[in-house]
Design an enzyme around this catalytic site. Structure first.
Site, PDB file in Angstrom:
ATOM      1  N   GLU A 189      10.622 -14.325 -11.183  1.00 59.25           N
ATOM      2  CA  GLU A 189       9.711 -13.263 -10.769  1.00 59.25           C
ATOM      3  C   GLU A 189       9.268 -12.382 -11.931  1.00 59.25           C
ATOM      4  OE1 GLU A 189      11.211 -10.990  -7.412  1.00 59.25           O
ATOM      5  OE2 GLU A 189      13.103 -10.555  -8.385  1.00 59.25           O
ATOM      6  N   ASN A 199      -2.166   2.248   5.675  1.00 60.63           N
ATOM      7  CA  ASN A 199      -1.214   1.207   5.295  1.00 60.63           C
ATOM      8  C   ASN A 199      -0.887   0.428   6.560  1.00 60.63           C
ATOM      9  OD1 ASN A 199       0.848  -0.354   4.337  1.00 60.63           O
ATOM     10  ND2 ASN A 199       2.258   1.330   3.907  1.00 60.63           N
ATOM     11  N   GLY A 200      -0.926  -0.896   6.488  1.00 59.65           N
ATOM     12  CA  GLY A 200      -0.642  -1.710   7.674  1.00 59.65           C
ATOM     13  C   GLY A 200      -1.811  -2.643   7.930  1.00 59.65           C
ATOM     14  N   HIS A 223      21.054 -36.081  -5.731  1.00 54.36           N
ATOM     15  CA  HIS A 223      20.103 -36.451  -4.684  1.00 54.36           C
ATOM     16  C   HIS A 223      18.666 -36.146  -5.086  1.00 54.36           C
ATOM     17  CE1 HIS A 223      23.423 -37.421  -2.089  1.00 54.36           C
ATOM     18  NE2 HIS A 223      23.980 -36.266  -2.444  1.00 54.36           N
ATOM     19  N   LYS A 249       6.826  -4.430  -4.219  1.00 57.73           N
ATOM     20  CA  LYS A 249       8.202  -3.983  -3.992  1.00 57.73           C
ATOM     21  C   LYS A 249       8.526  -3.971  -2.508  1.00 57.73           C
ATOM     22  CE  LYS A 249      12.117  -2.051  -5.156  1.00 57.73           C
ATOM     23  NZ  LYS A 249      13.091  -2.985  -5.734  1.00 57.73           N
ATOM     24  N   LYS A 253      15.306 -14.022  -9.981  1.00 61.41           N
ATOM     25  CA  LYS A 253      15.126 -12.908 -10.926  1.00 61.41           C
ATOM     26  C   LYS A 253      14.337 -13.382 -12.138  1.00 61.41           C
ATOM     27  CE  LYS A 253      16.313 -10.328  -9.298  1.00 61.41           C
ATOM     28  NZ  LYS A 253      15.698  -9.570  -8.373  1.00 61.41           N
ATOM     29  N   TRP A 293      -2.872  -2.889  -1.747  1.00 60.25           N
ATOM     30  CA  TRP A 293      -2.431  -4.246  -2.069  1.00 60.25           C
ATOM     31  C   TRP A 293      -3.230  -5.134  -1.122  1.00 60.25           C
ATOM     32  CZ3 TRP A 293       0.712  -8.262   0.115  1.00 60.25           C
ATOM     33  CH2 TRP A 293       1.255  -9.149  -0.830  1.00 60.25           C
ATOM     34  N   CYS A 324       0.819  -1.217   0.000  1.00 60.46           N
ATOM     35  CA  CYS A 324       0.000   0.000   0.000  1.00 60.46           C
ATOM     36  C   CYS A 324       0.851   1.264   0.000  1.00 60.46           C
ATOM     37  CB  CYS A 324      -0.881   0.030   1.240  1.00 60.46           C
ATOM     38  SG  CYS A 324      -1.955  -1.397   1.352  1.00 60.46           S
ATOM     39  N   GLU A 378      19.790 -16.153  -6.560  1.00 59.05           N
ATOM     40  CA  GLU A 378      19.312 -14.841  -6.993  1.00 59.05           C
ATOM     41  C   GLU A 378      18.971 -14.836  -8.490  1.00 59.05           C
ATOM     42  OE1 GLU A 378      18.102 -12.378  -5.766  1.00 59.05           O
ATOM     43  OE2 GLU A 378      18.357 -10.727  -7.167  1.00 59.05           O
ATOM     44  N   ARG A 407       5.411   0.261  -5.819  1.00 63.26           N
ATOM     45  CA  ARG A 407       5.317  -0.534  -4.588  1.00 63.26           C
ATOM     46  C   ARG A 407       4.424  -1.759  -4.779  1.00 63.26           C
ATOM     47  NH1 ARG A 407       6.608   2.741   0.057  1.00 63.26           N
ATOM     48  NH2 ARG A 407       5.189   1.576   1.374  1.00 63.26           N
TER      49      ARG A 407
HETATM   50  C1  G6P Z   1      10.068  -8.075  -2.169  1.00 63.48           C
HETATM   51  C2  G6P Z   1      10.816  -7.535  -3.376  1.00 63.48           C
HETATM   52  C3  G6P Z   1      12.203  -8.169  -3.438  1.00 63.48           C
HETATM   53  C4  G6P Z   1      12.955  -7.919  -2.146  1.00 63.48           C
HETATM   54  C5  G6P Z   1      12.155  -8.407  -0.936  1.00 63.48           C
HETATM   55  C6  G6P Z   1      12.774  -7.928   0.358  1.00 63.48           C
HETATM   56  O1  G6P Z   1       9.790  -9.424  -2.338  1.00 63.48           O
HETATM   57  O2  G6P Z   1      10.112  -7.832  -4.563  1.00 63.48           O
HETATM   58  O3  G6P Z   1      12.925  -7.601  -4.516  1.00 63.48           O
HETATM   59  O4  G6P Z   1      14.181  -8.580  -2.192  1.00 63.48           O
HETATM   60  O5  G6P Z   1      10.825  -7.870  -0.971  1.00 63.48           O
HETATM   61  O6  G6P Z   1      12.662  -6.530   0.403  1.00 63.48           O
HETATM   62  P1  G6P Z   1      13.642  -5.581   1.171  1.00 63.48           P
HETATM   63  O7  G6P Z   1      13.098  -4.207   0.901  1.00 63.48           O
HETATM   64  O8  G6P Z   1      13.531  -5.960   2.620  1.00 63.48           O
HETATM   65  O9  G6P Z   1      15.011  -5.778   0.633  1.00 63.48           O
END
Ligand code: G6P
Length: 608
Positions: A488, A101-102, A504, A603, A485, A75, A2, A481, A27
């Site tokens: 996602e 928000n929250g 395994h 985000k 990437k 959201w 949010c 990672e 966000r």
């Molecule tokens: C979300 C984002 C990721 C990020 C993760 C942790 O899932 O899409 O890109 O790594 O949150 O966020 P932070 O702000 O704590 O790094």
């Protein structure tokens, strides 16, 4: 997650609210709305589409006349994405409008209480109890009603509230959710983060948990939860709106990928004086560092993957047992931590709910907490004993790139700093890592200069239905990672495996044409990885290998090879992630996906 904006000034509020919400789109959200106080009451407009739709619905805001208003991107948590559930929410008498928000944790209990008093709710949200409580407690004093209503709330909230009886006054409250105040001569603002308002003002005030801000066009007053006035400092934001816009690139993600040499350079060089590494205001001094017998690294998502690199680097250089854990696991497993533990918290946003909770848990156990955060003044930065900022600038694309790279750079920098103090590793080895770290921006640039090759590779490989990344040691950390990437932003099923684990189970999934991406940059284990490549090749896999220049032995085994510049063996993580950020970007581009805002992802994950 949010996003909140609010405006009180002399001009029409709606255009500012819509512009601010557009800046907060990154966000992640599924519905949005604005409320403006017009001459004949509060007017709202909502959508379950993009902010663009809200702009169209309101003729860019011109249809909503009024100089005070609030806006929100939602959201969904409590209740599906719908116009009814979208904020702002009004009190039954339409005197108050609220954005939130929250999560109000005791909302069911409050709903029951209010329903028994005759209130009927229009949405399924937890938020709607707030305007209803405001109506209940209102006896002609807006501020008083807010303090009484807020005293009833449990959970986390950043709130923006307007009231028809106070046509100039916007009240903001915050507890465990991000909120900042923007000040200027013409108007005053609230926002979830600086991005929303930086085009209007660079002067911001960070509001702390439990504090209340009362804004009018003339100024802002602050109060603690007991209504005592507070003096707050104005901070000046040191980046401008261009930094938060696309700068000629088609997507924020590509812009941010390309910014990495600069972001890493800024992050590293700002701490180097001569050959010395200095972290400003660090409470973790030599005495405290010597006392540490265990390091816990805690984070979510890509920040967790940066932490996995950190584990390998710390154990190798510092010889201190290092655990890396997901914040959502750590916070609930009664972790073993005490005053001899250093807990390293990694978060780009500094607001991730699980990471923040894990930080609090570590503090409660007496650990020394050090956070690696990108957003200045964020909750995690404020709560930690120490903070080392990654100077990546605003990261807008949901899939992190420069955020991750700068986190890894800080981990290397910190490890070198600590290893020099502890003399825990061979001096020459540490110093050559230090030199290589300073060459990192240049080497990242070399990879970026060859981005067309990666684009061609992505085009050639098309849309593999499912693929595997394999690696060992820090190659494995990077494969986690790289795999995230890809999945996602391109929605392709992908898994990362420690190459030694292939036998395994995973190897049963290798068949003719299955794509396997082998990361084989970690010098010490190159031969082992080469054997793994041969194993999957024998079973028909299509192999893309990533190696450091000079390792041509792989050419006869792999279908395609990506070379990265030679560097210190421990530092390869920072280089080999770059081609896979590019690869993911191009695969997603060719598939026509929404690269900057992948489906279902946010985000900044500010709720559990
Ligand atoms: C979300 C984002 C990721 C990020 C993760 C942790 O899932 O899409 O890109 O790594 O949150 O966020 P932070 O702000 O704590 O790094």
């Amino acid at each position: 997650m949010c996003g909140i904006v609010g405006f009180t000034g002399k001009k029409n509020a709606a255009p500012f609210l819509l512009e601010g919400l557009e800046k907060l789109e990154y966000r992640g959200y599924d519905s949005a709305g604005i409320a403006v106080l017009a001459e004949n009451g509060i007017k709202t407009k909502k959508t379950v589409e993009r902010i663009k739709t809200l702009k169209e619905k309101t003729d860019n805001g011109a249809q909503l006349c009024g100089t005070i208003g609030i806006g929100h991107t939602r959201w969904a948590t409590h209740g599906a994405p719908s116009e009814e559930n979208a904020h702002p929410h009004l009190s039954p008498d339409a005197k108050f409008a609220v954005v939130h928000n929250g999560i109000i944790e005791n909302y069911l209990e409050l709903k029951e209480e209010l329903a028994a008093e005759g209130v009927s709710f229009k949405s399924e949200t937890d938020t709607e109890v707030v305007p209803c409580l405001l109506e209940k407690y209102y006896e002609g004093d807006f501020f008083e009603a807010v303090t009484k209503a807020v005293a009833r709330l449990e959970g986390s909230y950043a709130l923006g509230i307007i009231c028809t009886d106070c046509p100039d006054t916007l009240i903001a409250v915050r507890k465990f959710s991000p909120l900042i105040i923007g000040v200027s001569k013409e108007a005053n603002y609230i926002a979830s983060d600086v991005t929303a308002i930086v085009s209007q003002t660079k002067e911001v005030i960070y509001i702390d948990d439990g504090e209340i801000a009362v804004l009018s066009p003339e100024g802002v007053s602050f109060f603690d939860k007991d209504k005592n006035p507070l003096q707050k400092q104005i901070s000046v934001v040191n980046w401008d709106i261009n930094a938060a816009e696309k700068g000629g690139y088609e997507h924020f993600m590509m812009k941010e990928i390309m910014e990495q040499p600069r972001s890493v350079e800024q992050t590293v060089e700002s701490r180097i004086h001569g050959r010395e590494i200095i972290f400003e205001n660090l409470k973790l001094d030599e005495g405290k560092l010597r006392h540490i017998d265990k390091i816990d690294i805690v984070a979510c998502g890509s920040a967790y993957h940066a932490g996995v690199v950190g584990k390998y680097v710390f154990e190798e250089l510092l010889r201190i047992p290092t655990l890396v854990d997901l914040a959502s696991e750590y916070r609930y497993r009664n972790p073993l931590a005490n005053s001899k533990t250093l807990t390293v918290i990694i978060s780009q946003s500094g607001e991730t709910a699980d990471t923040l909770a894990a930080l609090k848990e570590a503090k409660r156990k007496g650990a020394h907490t050090l956070s690696i955060v990108n957003v200045v003044g964020s909750s995690i930065a404020k709560e930690s004993d120490d903070v080392i900022y990654t100077w990546a600038g605003p990261e807008i694309a949901v899939a992190t790139t420069k955020g991750y790279s700068t986190q890894v750079a800080v981990l290397y920098l910190f490890a070198i700093w600590a290893a020099r103090i502890l003399k825990s590793s061979d001096e020459e080895y540490i110093e050559s890592l230090f030199d290589s770290l300073r060459e990192l921006p240049e080497n990242i640039q070399k990879i970026l200069d060859n981005s067309e090759d990666i684009k061609a590779l992505a085009e050639k490989c098309g849309d593999p239905h499912s693929l595997f990344f394999i690696g060992r040691n820090i190659d494995y950390a990077v494969s986690l990672e790289a795999s995230l990437k890809l999945k996602e932003i391109s929605y392709i099923h992908s898994e990362a495996y420690a190459a030694g684990e292939l036998k395994h189970g995973t190897i049963s999934l290798i068949e003719e044409g299955r794509t396997v991406i082998a990361l084989a940059c970690y010098e010490k284990l190159f031969d082992k990885l080469l054997s793994n490549i041969k194993e999957v090749k024998a079973r028909g896999a299509n192999i893309i290998a990533c190696v450091t220049e000079g390792h041509s032995a792989v050419l006869s085994e792999a279908n395609d090879v990506i070379f990265i510049p030679q560097t210190h063996p421990l530092l390869t993580a920072s280089l080999e992630v770059i081609p896979f950020q590019l690869y993911s970007y191009y695969v997603s581009l060719f598939k026509g996906c929404d690269i900057d805002k992948p489906r279902n992802l946010a985000k900044s994950v500010t709720v559990e």
